[in-house]
Design a protein around this motif. Sequence first.
Motif, PDB file in Angstrom:
ATOM      1  N   LYS A  19      72.674  90.907  49.922  1.00  0.00           N
ATOM      2  CA  LYS A  19      71.717  92.020  49.894  1.00  0.00           C
ATOM      3  C   LYS A  19      70.330  91.546  49.434  1.00  0.00           C
ATOM      4  CE  LYS A  19      71.914  96.642  48.013  1.00  0.00           C
ATOM      5  NZ  LYS A  19      72.572  97.434  46.987  1.00  0.00           N
ATOM      6  N   SER A  20      70.306  90.539  48.563  1.00  0.00           N
ATOM      7  CA  SER A  20      69.012  90.039  48.060  1.00  0.00           C
ATOM      8  C   SER A  20      68.263  89.269  49.147  1.00  0.00           C
ATOM      9  CB  SER A  20      69.223  89.123  46.843  1.00  0.00           C
ATOM     10  OG  SER A  20      69.671  87.834  47.256  1.00  0.00           O
ATOM     11  N   GLY A  21      68.997  88.806  50.181  1.00  0.00           N
ATOM     12  CA  GLY A  21      68.381  88.046  51.269  1.00  0.00           C
ATOM     13  C   GLY A  21      67.972  86.635  50.852  1.00  0.00           C
ATOM     14  N   ARG A  22      68.479  86.168  49.692  1.00  0.00           N
ATOM     15  CA  ARG A  22      68.085  84.843  49.188  1.00  0.00           C
ATOM     16  C   ARG A  22      69.308  83.951  49.036  1.00  0.00           C
ATOM     17  NH1 ARG A  22      65.182  85.753  43.740  1.00  0.00           N
ATOM     18  NH2 ARG A  22      64.596  83.601  44.073  1.00  0.00           N
ATOM     19  N   LYS A  23      69.058  82.641  48.757  1.00  0.00           N
ATOM     20  CA  LYS A  23      70.166  81.722  48.537  1.00  0.00           C
ATOM     21  C   LYS A  23      70.726  81.931  47.133  1.00  0.00           C
ATOM     22  CE  LYS A  23      68.993  77.945  51.595  1.00  0.00           C
ATOM     23  NZ  LYS A  23      68.066  76.849  51.741  1.00  0.00           N
ATOM     24  N   GLN A  24      72.065  81.810  47.031  1.00  0.00           N
ATOM     25  CA  GLN A  24      72.698  82.054  45.727  1.00  0.00           C
ATOM     26  C   GLN A  24      72.093  81.170  44.622  1.00  0.00           C
ATOM     27  OE1 GLN A  24      76.937  83.040  44.144  1.00  0.00           O
ATOM     28  NE2 GLN A  24      77.072  80.984  44.920  1.00  0.00           N
ATOM     29  N   ALA A  25      71.930  79.883  44.909  1.00  0.00           N
ATOM     30  CA  ALA A  25      71.442  78.960  43.868  1.00  0.00           C
ATOM     31  C   ALA A  25      70.063  79.390  43.354  1.00  0.00           C
ATOM     32  CB  ALA A  25      71.391  77.536  44.414  1.00  0.00           C
ATOM     33  N   ASP A  26      69.189  79.855  44.276  1.00  0.00           N
ATOM     34  CA  ASP A  26      67.841  80.280  43.860  1.00  0.00           C
ATOM     35  C   ASP A  26      67.903  81.519  42.980  1.00  0.00           C
ATOM     36  OD1 ASP A  26      66.953  78.219  45.429  1.00  0.00           O
ATOM     37  OD2 ASP A  26      66.401  79.482  47.142  1.00  0.00           O
ATOM     38  N   VAL A  27      68.774  82.465  43.391  1.00  0.00           N
ATOM     39  CA  VAL A  27      68.891  83.713  42.624  1.00  0.00           C
ATOM     40  C   VAL A  27      69.428  83.411  41.219  1.00  0.00           C
ATOM     41  CG1 VAL A  27      70.053  85.969  42.510  1.00  0.00           C
ATOM     42  CG2 VAL A  27      69.254  85.096  44.713  1.00  0.00           C
ATOM     43  N   ILE A  28      70.485  82.607  41.157  1.00  0.00           N
ATOM     44  CA  ILE A  28      71.116  82.318  39.859  1.00  0.00           C
ATOM     45  C   ILE A  28      70.133  81.581  38.940  1.00  0.00           C
ATOM     46  CG2 ILE A  28      73.022  81.069  38.711  1.00  0.00           C
ATOM     47  CD1 ILE A  28      73.953  83.551  40.322  1.00  0.00           C
ATOM     48  N   LYS A  29      69.373  80.662  39.517  1.00  0.00           N
ATOM     49  CA  LYS A  29      68.399  79.910  38.700  1.00  0.00           C
ATOM     50  C   LYS A  29      67.361  80.867  38.111  1.00  0.00           C
ATOM     51  CE  LYS A  29      65.706  75.688  38.661  1.00  0.00           C
ATOM     52  NZ  LYS A  29      64.733  76.277  37.757  1.00  0.00           N
ATOM     53  N   GLU A  30      66.866  81.771  38.962  1.00  0.00           N
ATOM     54  CA  GLU A  30      65.850  82.712  38.472  1.00  0.00           C
ATOM     55  C   GLU A  30      66.431  83.646  37.406  1.00  0.00           C
ATOM     56  OE1 GLU A  30      63.551  84.433  41.659  1.00  0.00           O
ATOM     57  OE2 GLU A  30      62.406  85.653  40.233  1.00  0.00           O
ATOM     58  N   ILE A  31      67.668  84.075  37.610  1.00  0.00           N
ATOM     59  CA  ILE A  31      68.306  84.947  36.601  1.00  0.00           C
ATOM     60  C   ILE A  31      68.404  84.210  35.261  1.00  0.00           C
ATOM     61  CG2 ILE A  31      70.433  86.145  35.936  1.00  0.00           C
ATOM     62  CD1 ILE A  31      70.964  86.669  38.936  1.00  0.00           C
ATOM     63  N   SER A  32      68.725  82.927  35.324  1.00  0.00           N
ATOM     64  CA  SER A  32      68.903  82.160  34.077  1.00  0.00           C
ATOM     65  C   SER A  32      67.598  82.036  33.292  1.00  0.00           C
ATOM     66  CB  SER A  32      69.478  80.772  34.383  1.00  0.00           C
ATOM     67  OG  SER A  32      68.490  79.984  35.019  1.00  0.00           O
ATOM     68  N   GLU A  33      66.481  82.276  33.975  1.00  0.00           N
ATOM     69  CA  GLU A  33      65.186  82.229  33.274  1.00  0.00           C
ATOM     70  C   GLU A  33      64.864  83.585  32.630  1.00  0.00           C
ATOM     71  OE1 GLU A  33      62.805  80.881  36.550  1.00  0.00           O
ATOM     72  OE2 GLU A  33      63.728  78.883  36.454  1.00  0.00           O
ATOM     73  N   ILE A  34      65.626  84.626  33.001  1.00  0.00           N
ATOM     74  CA  ILE A  34      65.360  85.973  32.464  1.00  0.00           C
ATOM     75  C   ILE A  34      66.364  86.351  31.378  1.00  0.00           C
ATOM     76  CG2 ILE A  34      65.115  88.425  33.074  1.00  0.00           C
ATOM     77  CD1 ILE A  34      64.782  87.428  36.034  1.00  0.00           C
ATOM     78  N   ILE A  35      67.639  86.053  31.629  1.00  0.00           N
ATOM     79  CA  ILE A  35      68.719  86.475  30.714  1.00  0.00           C
ATOM     80  C   ILE A  35      69.362  85.248  30.076  1.00  0.00           C
ATOM     81  CG2 ILE A  35      71.028  87.561  30.609  1.00  0.00           C
ATOM     82  CD1 ILE A  35      68.967  89.686  31.060  1.00  0.00           C
ATOM     83  N   ASP A  36      69.432  85.261  28.745  1.00  0.00           N
ATOM     84  CA  ASP A  36      70.110  84.164  28.043  1.00  0.00           C
ATOM     85  C   ASP A  36      71.537  84.622  27.718  1.00  0.00           C
ATOM     86  OD1 ASP A  36      70.739  81.898  26.700  1.00  0.00           O
ATOM     87  OD2 ASP A  36      69.669  82.434  24.865  1.00  0.00           O
TER      88      ASP A  36
END
Length: 213
Positions: A34-51
């Motif tokens: 649904k995000s239309g993005r690659k999983q690795a990119d999404v997970i990396k960005e999430i890791s910069e927001i939520i610890d």
Amino acid sequence: MEFFIDTGDVEEIKTAAKWGLINGVTTNPSLIAKSGRKQADVIKEISEIIDGPISAEVIATDVDGMLKEASELAKIHDNVVIKLPLTEAGITVCKMLSDKGIKTNVTLCFSPNQALLAAKNGATYISPFIGRIDDIGHDGMALIEEIRTIYDNYGFQTQILAASVRHSTHVRDAAIVGADVATMPLNVIQKLFKHPLTDIGLETFLKDHQKSL
Ligand code: E4P
């Protein structure tokens, strides 16, 4: 009870992160698509927001494929939790990863026996899908209650992660029966704030305050 947000949408995670209530994130292949993005990119960005723990799901259905994907996903960030389906291969890989100290979230759990298998193989989280059980006319919350009893009977440390949460009553009931975590879409978290008497009460207080000026 810990709160996870269930989404692949980074903007939703940013919104929820501001409240200070979010302990972790769950994603699944449908949410990532649904995000239309690659999983690795999404997970990396999430890791910069939520610890906190971020569940990323494997797509492979065989042991070797799951292990390969798990190793790639685990490299993205230390907070990545490998999400595995509740299949023979998934449960086998759960044991292998748990033995190496890699965190796992066993997903697509629909029965107490499935939850028992995941706990025996050291899963960090078990994800019973309460909304999807309700959808077929069964009682999703009863499953959470049964898993709680089984885990407490044997002292299993696997955390019960109430998933497929559709409304605020699910959250209340999961908390009452002792789920360790609830993962929720943003709209469900937003509804937890709401009560009509809060709105009416605040309106009255503000009007009364104006009179006293
Ligand atoms: C979370 O880990 C699950 O993937 C998710 O809660 C499933 O929810 P759904 O049944 O609303 O798709």
